[in-house]
Design an enzyme around this catalytic site. Structure first.
Site, mmCIF file in Angstrom:
data_model
loop_
_atom_site.group_PDB
_atom_site.id
_atom_site.type_symbol
_atom_site.label_atom_id
_atom_site.label_comp_id
_atom_site.label_asym_id
_atom_site.label_seq_id
_atom_site.Cartn_x
_atom_site.Cartn_y
_atom_site.Cartn_z
ATOM 1 N N GLU A 1 0.841 -1.199 0.000
ATOM 2 C CA GLU A 1 0.000 0.000 0.000
ATOM 3 C C GLU A 1 0.880 1.254 0.000
ATOM 4 O O GLU A 1 1.868 1.340 0.725
ATOM 5 C CB GLU A 1 -0.881 -0.008 1.260
ATOM 6 C CG GLU A 1 -1.715 1.241 1.451
ATOM 7 C CD GLU A 1 -2.314 1.335 2.841
ATOM 8 O OE1 GLU A 1 -3.330 2.040 2.982
ATOM 9 O OE2 GLU A 1 -1.780 0.712 3.778
ATOM 10 N N LYS B 1 -9.343 1.835 -2.004
ATOM 11 C CA LYS B 1 -9.536 1.511 -0.596
ATOM 12 C C LYS B 1 -10.863 2.108 -0.125
ATOM 13 O O LYS B 1 -11.160 3.275 -0.397
ATOM 14 C CB LYS B 1 -8.367 2.084 0.216
ATOM 15 C CG LYS B 1 -8.363 1.740 1.692
ATOM 16 C CD LYS B 1 -7.093 2.306 2.331
ATOM 17 C CE LYS B 1 -6.965 1.918 3.790
ATOM 18 N NZ LYS B 1 -5.702 2.445 4.365
ATOM 19 N N CYS C 1 -4.904 -2.677 3.773
ATOM 20 C CA CYS C 1 -4.605 -2.311 5.161
ATOM 21 C C CYS C 1 -5.763 -2.604 6.109
ATOM 22 O O CYS C 1 -6.078 -3.750 6.394
ATOM 23 C CB CYS C 1 -4.191 -0.836 5.237
ATOM 24 S SG CYS C 1 -3.389 -0.401 6.804
#
Length: 496
Positions: A276, A325, A374
């Site tokens: 990421e 995300k 994440c």
């Protein structure tokens, strides 16, 4: 005097100790020793309001102590003392919320379970009440996992402590694992209460032990998928300190990518994945990509900046596919609107915008994928939906710098439970670690050394198999909870 001291010890210190034990046990091999003891203490003080708050407060304080590592935030323009105050405030704020939630659960315990009667209560009635309270906790964790205020709880914290018991997640998910753990804690407490009151507890002990053996057998009962090397994937663990990344120029990243692609090709990889946030906003390759690549980075959309996993084909200089995300870190990536005038957040890139909530990613160069960027690894529900939609492999990309190994272990626990729940291999790739491959059974096949730059190949299996949990999710859990509520009302109304 001594009696007063003992009362204070039991009132204040014991519940604090219980929470500390639970926090230590989370995502460690100490689970077998500390978590049953922690939950025994929780049940033994569950009718005491302050004890419940203290247990929850210290559980979060210890298990989430890595939040302190936000400090120093001087690189974001905060003074040293402001940074310290912010970090401590976030940690203590989360701990207070944890204390309040366990306090509320304790009110439910007090309403449903009369602890003075448990040694004499009918076994069926007692079982119904304990299961109902355990289900309430499990469903509570599930609801919290759908918000950005949740990281890890009892459910996923069982790994790596008891991988056989964690295997039950194929049927009941992480929420069901909460129910199992709390029931075990009550079983220990019931044995203690019967022993203390000089009642016979042998049958209770043996019956509980038999159930434990059966649960471990069921959890370990699996049919492993035969491993293959059909699709080698290169992982580049970049080890780029977040606090220094703003100083890296695009040319530096390009040079690093050229080297990473050459290593990947020399290892016969078909795909390269980076963590990421590897690529800066508006980044373009100054060369044609030599390999298919999924790179963590940022992209501008009409709604603002997005954190994404960007897909590159062979020959691309800019991304041709992406998945954004969805779940953003509170304060770190997204702050409430009324605070925008004070801060851009606790992030080098400032506030970013969420993408689609679907974690299903389909492109023509691999089988369909479930992507967790994440913080999204906490949301088992959306990952399960992606697998149900046809994803054959999970990819979990993150940037856990500058946090300590404690957070790495918790990320691993979350990733391993996601694998078990859906019987899917899980590729994990992080800036400073953890990076590697987790099997569909939740076992670690390969794990890179932390805090080092590495580029190596893993060989994931793509699988179309679906577990009971993948198919039905939390629905059986909710139905059972409703059934238990009905039984509890029935016994409360028609029996003494």
């Amino acid at each position: 005097m001594i009696n007063t001291q003992n009362k204070k010890f039991n009132k204040y210190f014991v519940p604090c100790l219980g929470g500390i034990f639970g926090g230590i046990a989370t995502s460690t091999h100490f689970w077998l020793l500390f978590m049953p003891l922690s939950l025994f203490i929780l049940w033994s003080r569950s009718d005491k309001k302050l004890a419940n708050f203290l247990w929850g407060f210290f559980f979060i304080l210890v298990s989430h102590s890595w939040l302190y590592e936000l400090h120093p935030l001087t690189w974001l323009g905060f003074s040293w003392i402001s940074s310290l105050i912010i970090s401590i405030s976030i940690l203590f704020g989360c701990s207070i919320i944890g204390g309040i939630l366990v306090y509320l659960w304790g009110l439910l315990v007090k309403k449903i379970l009369q602890k003075k009667e448990i040694s004499n209560m009918n076994s069926l009635r007692l079982t119904i009440k304990v299961l109902l309270l355990s289900f309430a906790w499990g469903i509570g964790e599930f609801i919290l996992s759908q918000t950005p205020l949740f990281w890890i709880g009892l459910g996923e914290g069982i790994v790596p402590g008891d991988l056989y018991l964690a295997g039950l997640a194929r049927w009941i998910g992480a929420s069901g694992l909460c129910v199992v753990q709390l029931t075990i804690g009550f079983w220990i407490y019931l044995i203690y209460e019967k022993w203390k009151r000089k009642y016979h507890f042998k049958k209770t002990f043996l019956f509980g032990l038999l159930i434990l053996v059966i649960l471990h057998f069921l959890g370990g009962l699996t049919n492993p998928i035969e491993r293959n090397n059909d699709y080698p994937v290169a992982l580049w663990q970049t080890n780029m300190p977040t606090r220094e990344k703003t100083n890296f120029k695009n040319q530096f990243i390009n040079d690093k990518l050229i080297s990473a692609q050459k290593i990947a090709l020399s290892n016969d990889a078909k795909l390269l994945i980076t963590p990421e946030g590897t690529l800066n906003n508006n980044f373009n390759l100054n060369f044609k990509s030599k390999i298919r690549m999924l790179a963590g980075g940022f992209r501008n959309s009409k709604n603002g900046l997005r954190s994404s996993l960007l897909g590159y084909q062979i020959g691309d200089k800019t991304y041709s596919s992406f998945i954004d995300k969805h779940r953003l870190v509170p304060l770190g990536e997204k702050i409430p609107g009324f605070l925008n005038i004070f801060s851009r957040g606790l992030s080098a890139v400032g506030g970013i915008q969420p993408g689609s909530d679907s974690r299903f990613f389909k492109w023509k160069f691999t089988q369909p994928l479930a992507i967790a960027i994440c913080y999204e690894i906490t949301d088992g529900f959306k990952i399960r939906n992606a697998v149900k939609s046809g994803a054959e492999l999970i990819i979990s990309a993150a940037n856990l710098d500058p946090y300590p190994r404690k957070l790495h272990y918790q990320f691993l626990s979350l990733a391993r439970v996601r694998s078990i729940e859906n019987k899917k291999d899980n590729i994990i790739i992080s800036n400073t670690g953890p990076s590697g491959l987790i099997s569909e059974e939740g076992k670690i096949i390969k794990l890179f050394d932390p805090n080092t730059e590495q580029n190596d190949v893993v060989n994931p299996n793509f699988s179309i198999e679906k577990t009971f949990y993948t198919t039905y999710g939390e629905r059986p859990l909710f139905l059972l909870c409703l059934f238990l509520i009905g039984l509890n009302l029935y016994f409360g109304k028609f029996t003494n």
